[in-house]
Design a protein around this motif. Sequence first.
Motif, PDB file in Angstrom:
ATOM      1  N   ARG A  59       0.852  -1.194   0.000  1.00 39.12           N
ATOM      2  CA  ARG A  59       0.000   0.000   0.000  1.00 39.12           C
ATOM      3  C   ARG A  59       0.883   1.237   0.000  1.00 39.12           C
ATOM      4  N   LEU A  62       0.241   7.503   2.705  1.00 46.11           N
ATOM      5  CA  LEU A  62      -0.731   8.587   2.564  1.00 46.11           C
ATOM      6  C   LEU A  62      -0.200   9.817   3.276  1.00 46.11           C
ATOM      7  N   ARG A 104      -7.646   9.142  -4.186  1.00 52.82           N
ATOM      8  CA  ARG A 104      -6.960  10.401  -4.442  1.00 52.82           C
ATOM      9  C   ARG A 104      -7.990  11.458  -4.822  1.00 52.82           C
ATOM     10  N   GLN A 269      -9.774   7.277  -8.752  1.00 56.10           N
ATOM     11  CA  GLN A 269      -8.374   7.013  -8.413  1.00 56.10           C
ATOM     12  C   GLN A 269      -8.300   6.351  -7.041  1.00 56.10           C
ATOM     13  N   CYS A 271      -6.709   4.390  -4.236  1.00 55.78           N
ATOM     14  CA  CYS A 271      -5.349   4.151  -3.726  1.00 55.78           C
ATOM     15  C   CYS A 271      -5.213   2.783  -3.082  1.00 55.78           C
ATOM     16  N   TYR A 320      -6.257  13.336  -0.108  1.00 54.47           N
ATOM     17  CA  TYR A 320      -6.930  12.050  -0.241  1.00 54.47           C
ATOM     18  C   TYR A 320      -8.299  12.103   0.443  1.00 54.47           C
TER      19      TYR A 320
END
Length: 357
Positions: A59, A62, A104, A269, A271, A320
């Motif tokens: 992952r 962030l 995102r 998008q 993530c 985000y």
Amino acid sequence: MKKETLCDAIGMIDDHFLIEAEAFRTKARRPRWVRLIMPLAAVFCLLLLTLLPPADEPRMMLQIDPAAFEGSGAEILLAKDAEELRSESPWHPDMAIDTLPVYRNTAYAGNDMNIAEMKQVLREGAARLGLDGLTIHEEPDSGRVYIHGEGMELEVDADLTLTIFFEPAISLPDDLPFTYTASYEECLHIANILKTHYAKLIGMDDPQTMISGGDRFIDGSQHYQIALYEKGSTDSDTLLNQQFRSASFHCDDEGKLWIIRIHAPDLSQHCGDYPIISVQEAEALLKEGTYLSNVPYDIGEEAQIAKVDLVYRHGQFDRYFMPYYRFLIDIGKDGDMRQYGAFYVPAVASEYIETAG
């Protein structure tokens, strides 16, 4: 033929033919059940590979910018007590959610507007209202596209929110008053009327009511917001619909329906799905001072938590769309009312969080 002559003859045979003969002889000696089971074993191995869960992809980290929480005004609510404050969220602490998606923010401040996507949302909204074929106007400086129709104007902004302005405002059935200071019970009744009349327009099959607010103005008057969201097939789907796929309704000064806003930000998008911490872990982080807020008040072990909710932040300064625990903390009195400040703790596990700056 004599033994010596036979040996001499064999010795003259090409080695290539001897190797092929040996391979054939070995193959011929293989039991029949082996020949039958080998294809089945191969099929079983392929089936096993398809059933095994795929390896988790790493992952991404962030990045949170504390400046995104430094809004134009401190997020402080006034109320006589915490029971007046309502969120009507589908989330509750016992909900079995281990992971939640992060997206995102394509409308993040500084990003180029997706004019083509904005126009598409505008066309779809206009079609639901029977307003096909109208000219679309662009205002890049104000970040919107819009059309004028008979008795209404539609606009879409950079975060793909479709806003419908009724010109003039619309009276609800039986001239039911829809005012800024409608009580909670009145708002519930109004929401039921709106469900009946506008579910198709807002694109919902099973709309759920969300009455939020309950805080008070300086003059002591209380106010609520009315919104609808689609019920999902799972707890997490319902939560995501409430956070990202809702419609809010707004009145004018004469008690009529003036504005409908249909919220549907771009979630293309993705993530990834991230593990989330429990509300108990988030509370511990809050009291340790690990939180984000624009409220000028220091949280300590003695913090009086009035409310907690699980929310997504999706403002233009949030990189985000990610989940946070939003704690409302009693920070003291203001006249005859209490003040409740909002403090946010990331719900995503800390190993995936880094701070910008």
